[in-house]
Design a protein around this motif. Structure first.
Motif, PDB file in Angstrom:
ATOM      1  N   GLU A   1       0.743  -1.268  -0.277  1.00 50.96           N
ATOM      2  CA  GLU A   1      -0.048   0.036  -0.135  1.00 50.96           C
ATOM      3  C   GLU A   1       0.900   1.344   0.072  1.00 50.96           C
ATOM      4  O   GLU A   1       0.329   1.804  -0.839  1.00 50.96           O
ATOM      5  N   MET A   2       1.713   1.638   0.673  1.00 48.17           N
ATOM      6  CA  MET A   2       2.750   2.339   0.484  1.00 48.17           C
ATOM      7  C   MET A   2       3.898   2.055  -0.649  1.00 48.17           C
ATOM      8  O   MET A   2       3.887   3.853  -1.173  1.00 48.17           O
ATOM      9  N   LEU A   3       3.720   1.098  -1.145  1.00 46.65           N
ATOM     10  CA  LEU A   3       5.266   1.307  -2.073  1.00 46.65           C
ATOM     11  C   LEU A   3       4.208   2.103  -3.403  1.00 46.65           C
ATOM     12  O   LEU A   3       4.389   3.027  -4.049  1.00 46.65           O
ATOM     13  N   ILE A   4       2.721   1.583  -4.036  1.00 42.33           N
ATOM     14  CA  ILE A   4       1.838   2.181  -4.591  1.00 42.33           C
ATOM     15  C   ILE A   4       1.580   3.700  -4.406  1.00 42.33           C
ATOM     16  O   ILE A   4       1.757   4.186  -5.579  1.00 42.33           O
ATOM     17  N   LEU A   5       1.722   4.110  -2.938  1.00 43.20           N
ATOM     18  CA  LEU A   5       1.166   5.102  -3.234  1.00 43.20           C
ATOM     19  C   LEU A   5       2.064   6.412  -3.619  1.00 43.20           C
ATOM     20  O   LEU A   5       2.373   7.121  -3.391  1.00 43.20           O
ATOM     21  N   ALA A   6       3.412   6.018  -3.171  1.00 42.15           N
ATOM     22  CA  ALA A   6       4.650   6.305  -3.185  1.00 42.15           C
ATOM     23  C   ALA A   6       4.964   6.521  -4.639  1.00 42.15           C
ATOM     24  O   ALA A   6       5.318   7.940  -5.080  1.00 42.15           O
ATOM     25  N   LEU A   7       4.553   5.122  -5.228  1.00 42.04           N
ATOM     26  CA  LEU A   7       4.712   5.590  -6.873  1.00 42.04           C
ATOM     27  C   LEU A   7       3.993   6.111  -7.602  1.00 42.04           C
ATOM     28  O   LEU A   7       4.510   7.370  -8.678  1.00 42.04           O
ATOM     29  N   ARG A   8       2.976   6.772  -6.934  1.00 39.91           N
ATOM     30  CA  ARG A   8       1.738   7.858  -7.588  1.00 39.91           C
ATOM     31  C   ARG A   8       2.656   8.828  -7.280  1.00 39.91           C
ATOM     32  O   ARG A   8       2.314   9.887  -7.967  1.00 39.91           O
ATOM     33  N   ASP A   9       3.563   9.532  -6.613  1.00 38.03           N
ATOM     34  CA  ASP A   9       3.741  10.123  -5.870  1.00 38.03           C
ATOM     35  C   ASP A   9       5.211  10.750  -6.473  1.00 38.03           C
ATOM     36  O   ASP A   9       5.877  11.517  -6.385  1.00 38.03           O
ATOM     37  N   ASP A  10       5.688   9.510  -7.293  1.00 38.74           N
ATOM     38  CA  ASP A  10       6.897   9.455  -7.935  1.00 38.74           C
ATOM     39  C   ASP A  10       8.016  10.016  -6.761  1.00 38.74           C
ATOM     40  O   ASP A  10       8.713  10.389  -7.899  1.00 38.74           O
ATOM     41  N   VAL A  11       7.515   9.199  -5.660  1.00 41.91           N
ATOM     42  CA  VAL A  11       9.040   9.008  -5.022  1.00 41.91           C
ATOM     43  C   VAL A  11      10.068   8.476  -4.371  1.00 41.91           C
ATOM     44  O   VAL A  11       8.697   6.744  -4.712  1.00 41.91           O
ATOM     45  N   ASP A  12      11.102   7.563  -4.262  1.00 39.63           N
ATOM     46  CA  ASP A  12      11.535   5.889  -3.445  1.00 39.63           C
ATOM     47  C   ASP A  12      11.338   6.067  -2.449  1.00 39.63           C
ATOM     48  O   ASP A  12      12.008   7.636  -1.645  1.00 39.63           O
ATOM     49  N   VAL A  13      11.274   5.736  -1.642  1.00 39.42           N
ATOM     50  CA  VAL A  13      11.103   5.170  -0.329  1.00 39.42           C
ATOM     51  C   VAL A  13      12.896   4.058   0.217  1.00 39.42           C
ATOM     52  O   VAL A  13      12.353   3.630  -0.431  1.00 39.42           O
ATOM     53  N   HIS A  14      12.627   4.600   1.264  1.00 38.02           N
ATOM     54  CA  HIS A  14      13.673   3.895   2.030  1.00 38.02           C
ATOM     55  C   HIS A  14      13.419   3.478   3.004  1.00 38.02           C
ATOM     56  O   HIS A  14      12.078   3.210   3.229  1.00 38.02           O
ATOM     57  N   GLY A  15      14.362   1.585   3.868  1.00 42.39           N
ATOM     58  CA  GLY A  15      13.089   1.745   4.323  1.00 42.39           C
ATOM     59  C   GLY A  15      12.757   2.036   6.242  1.00 42.39           C
ATOM     60  O   GLY A  15      11.693   1.570   6.557  1.00 42.39           O
ATOM     61  N   TRP A  16      13.806   3.010   6.756  1.00 41.21           N
ATOM     62  CA  TRP A  16      13.126   4.033   7.845  1.00 41.21           C
ATOM     63  C   TRP A  16      11.552   4.177   7.897  1.00 41.21           C
ATOM     64  O   TRP A  16      10.796   3.814   8.467  1.00 41.21           O
ATOM     65  N   ALA A  17      10.997   4.893   6.190  1.00 40.43           N
ATOM     66  CA  ALA A  17      10.048   5.754   6.182  1.00 40.43           C
ATOM     67  C   ALA A  17       8.863   4.162   5.802  1.00 40.43           C
ATOM     68  O   ALA A  17       8.128   5.053   6.321  1.00 40.43           O
ATOM     69  N   ILE A  18       9.018   3.324   5.291  1.00 39.96           N
ATOM     70  CA  ILE A  18       8.193   2.191   4.913  1.00 39.96           C
ATOM     71  C   ILE A  18       8.016   2.133   6.796  1.00 39.96           C
ATOM     72  O   ILE A  18       6.694   1.458   6.720  1.00 39.96           O
ATOM     73  N   MET A  19       9.216   1.570   7.199  1.00 33.53           N
ATOM     74  CA  MET A  19       8.549   1.238   8.649  1.00 33.53           C
ATOM     75  C   MET A  19       7.663   1.874   9.964  1.00 33.53           C
ATOM     76  O   MET A  19       7.057   1.621  10.467  1.00 33.53           O
ATOM     77  N   LYS A  20       8.372   3.391   9.166  1.00 40.39           N
ATOM     78  CA  LYS A  20       7.472   4.297  10.020  1.00 40.39           C
ATOM     79  C   LYS A  20       5.881   4.581  10.024  1.00 40.39           C
ATOM     80  O   LYS A  20       5.091   4.629  10.119  1.00 40.39           O
TER      81      LYS A  20
END
Lengths: 364, 125
Positions: B16-35
């Motif tokens: 869910e998190m990765l899909i939304l990040a993709l829509r915003d065209d941002v790459d996410v790091h592990g800590w952001a995902i954990m948070k």
């Protein structure tokens, strides 16, 4: 407040201060350890080490960095315990897992961490302990103890255990018992090899062609692999274990295709020999010089084809005997005995066979 | 490309998190995902391992200037295959959850993620 209490307070304060100062550095070391524990491939280890170090670096506070890294280490240890269990897909592990499953899953509750760790520890310790005991009994020529252990190892296993027992009995000079065991082994999936051994010991007419004997040698290997795969398949109920097993299988197939595994080359050698191409068979064997078992197989091929010059046999004995004593692989033992027999025969001293060898030599 | 082996709640959270990040065209790091996913590090990285081995996500190292002395973060992004498969999976498993309810839209987090622009693809992976 006395002097001791003041000194204690000061020292404690210093220790806490120093500990908090070094904790970020310790945190980096801990995540490095966690990555080493959690992953098996060097690339992933390095990747996760830096990645987790970045996460730890982003955490505020010195002690929080250490706490975060310890969290990664705890997760890594759990992961490793599962990986270790998947890596030892032995019958003993299966027995332990069955025991754990009966106590937990069958009663409708989840497996607890300490139970998983306990099962892993028991499974890890069981096999070395058994091997150590068996070797101790062998070295001390305690027939009953050795038989008991090997017999136990055969109780629910395929025929490999029977053959190990038969070989042991030969080494101990209990030929009649070995024959009995091989007869019993004919009821197992490794019947072909057991029949071949039986024919050798009883000096009966060979019931197998040379080609079938090679096939028989391969059969227990394949049966064992099949049995291990079957047991692995039964462990698929644990998804993390299943993923690791799948990864290991992929890795195994890749290595087999690349020919990096000594046993893959050994199988190639046997297949070449089946096709009558001794040169390629020997080349395949000797391309695995690092493994003494492959060399034994090469020597056995030469001996089987009567290509070892008589003058080389004593030298081979000197070379191979220490290896056989340190790693008692059955066909290595058999080869040594064959060499001794032929050496004694060449020296015109056939009676020497009985003095030095407690076993019957293979039929020629 | 194979499916991830095990569909779990942490997996769905991460997707869910990765899909939304993709829509915003941002790459996410592990800590952001954990948070964002409110999941522990080992759990999130277990999921990321599965997604990476299944080819659902790609990872790259962030570009850190030479004068900055800190470890590099590793940034994750859904692949095209992963995006379609994850969308389908989430539609099946979490049909009632709207994107607005997503942890990504919690105050503060989106801005932190937006500070992680794409770029430097092809860097050391």
């Amino acid at each position: 407040v006395n002097l001791v209490e003041i000194a204690f307070t000061v020292v404690l304060g210093l220790i806490v201060n120093e500990a908090s100062d070094v904790s970020p550095r310790m945190a980096v070391l801990v995540v490095r350890l966690a990555a080493r524990v959690a992953y098996t491939t060097p690339e992933l280890k390095d990747t996760r080490t830096e990645e987790w170090a970045a996460i730890v670096h982003d955490r505020p506070g010195k002690l929080l960095k250490l706490a975060t890294s310890l969290g990664f280490l705890a997760g890594a240890l759990l992961r490793r315990s599962r990986l270790g269990m998947a890596g030892i897909a032995s019958r003993r592990l299966h027995v332990v897992l069955e025991w754990v499953a009966r106590l937990t899953i069958a009663r409708g509750r989840r497996l607890r961490l300490y139970e998983l760790l306990l099962a892993g520890l028991v499974a890890l310790g069981y096999r070395p302990a058994e091997n150590w005991l068996a070797r101790l009994y062998e070295l001390q020529q305690r027939f009953l103890g050795a038989v008991a252990i090997y017999w136990y190892s055969t109780s629910r296993h395929n025929g490999v255990g029977w053959l190990r027992l038969g070989t042991l009995l030969e080494m101990l000079g209990r030929i009649d018992d070995a024959i009995l065991v091989y007869r019993q082994a004919t009821a197992t999936p490794n019947a072909h090899l057991a029949r071949a051994e039986l024919a050798r010991l009883t000096n009966e007419r060979a019931v197998l062609s040379q080609r079938d004997q090679y096939r028989a040698i391969l059969t227990p290997v394949l049966d064992t692999e099949q049995a291990l795969l079957a047991r692995s398949a039964e462990m698929l109920s644990e998804p993390a274990v299943a993923r690791i097993i799948r990864a290991q299988r992929r890795e195994g197939v890749t290595r087999l295709l690349l020919g990096e595994e000594w046993d893959a080359r050994l199988h190639c050698a046997l297949l070449h020999d089946l096709d009558g191409d001794l040169d390629r068979a020997l080349a395949a064997c000797l391309s695995t010089r690092q493994d003494v078992a492959a060399r034994w197989r090469a020597y056995e091929l030469l001996e089987r084809h009567d290509l070892i010059p008589p003058e080389d046999r004593p030298l081979l004995q000197v070379t191979l005997v220490p290896h056989v004593e340190s790693q008692p692989i059955p066909y290595g033992v058999r080869l040594i005995h064959t060499l001794r027999r032929t050496t004694a025969r060449d020296a015109g001293n056939p009676s020497g066979v009985a003095e030095t060898l407690p076993i019957h030599a293979p039929r020629r | 490309v194979t499916d991830p082996i095990r569909i779990t709640q942490p997996l769905l959270d991460v997707l869910e998190m990765l899909i939304l990040a993709l829509r915003d065209d941002v790459d996410v790091h592990g800590w952001a995902i954990m948070k964002a996913a409110h999941r522990s590090g080992p759990t999130v990285y277990g999921v990321l391992d599965r997604l990476e081995s299944a080819g659902w996500v790609t990872a790259r190292w962030e570009d850190v200037p030479a004068n900055v002395n800190r470890p590099r973060r590793r940034l994750y992004r859904l692949t095209a295959t992963g995006n379609s498969a994850a969308s389908k999976l989430l539609a099946e498993r979490r049909p009632s959850r709207s994107t607005v309810d997503s942890p990504l839209f919690r105050p503060g987090l989106l801005g932190r993620l937006r500070g992680m622009p794409r770029g430097g693809r092809g860097a050391t992976t």
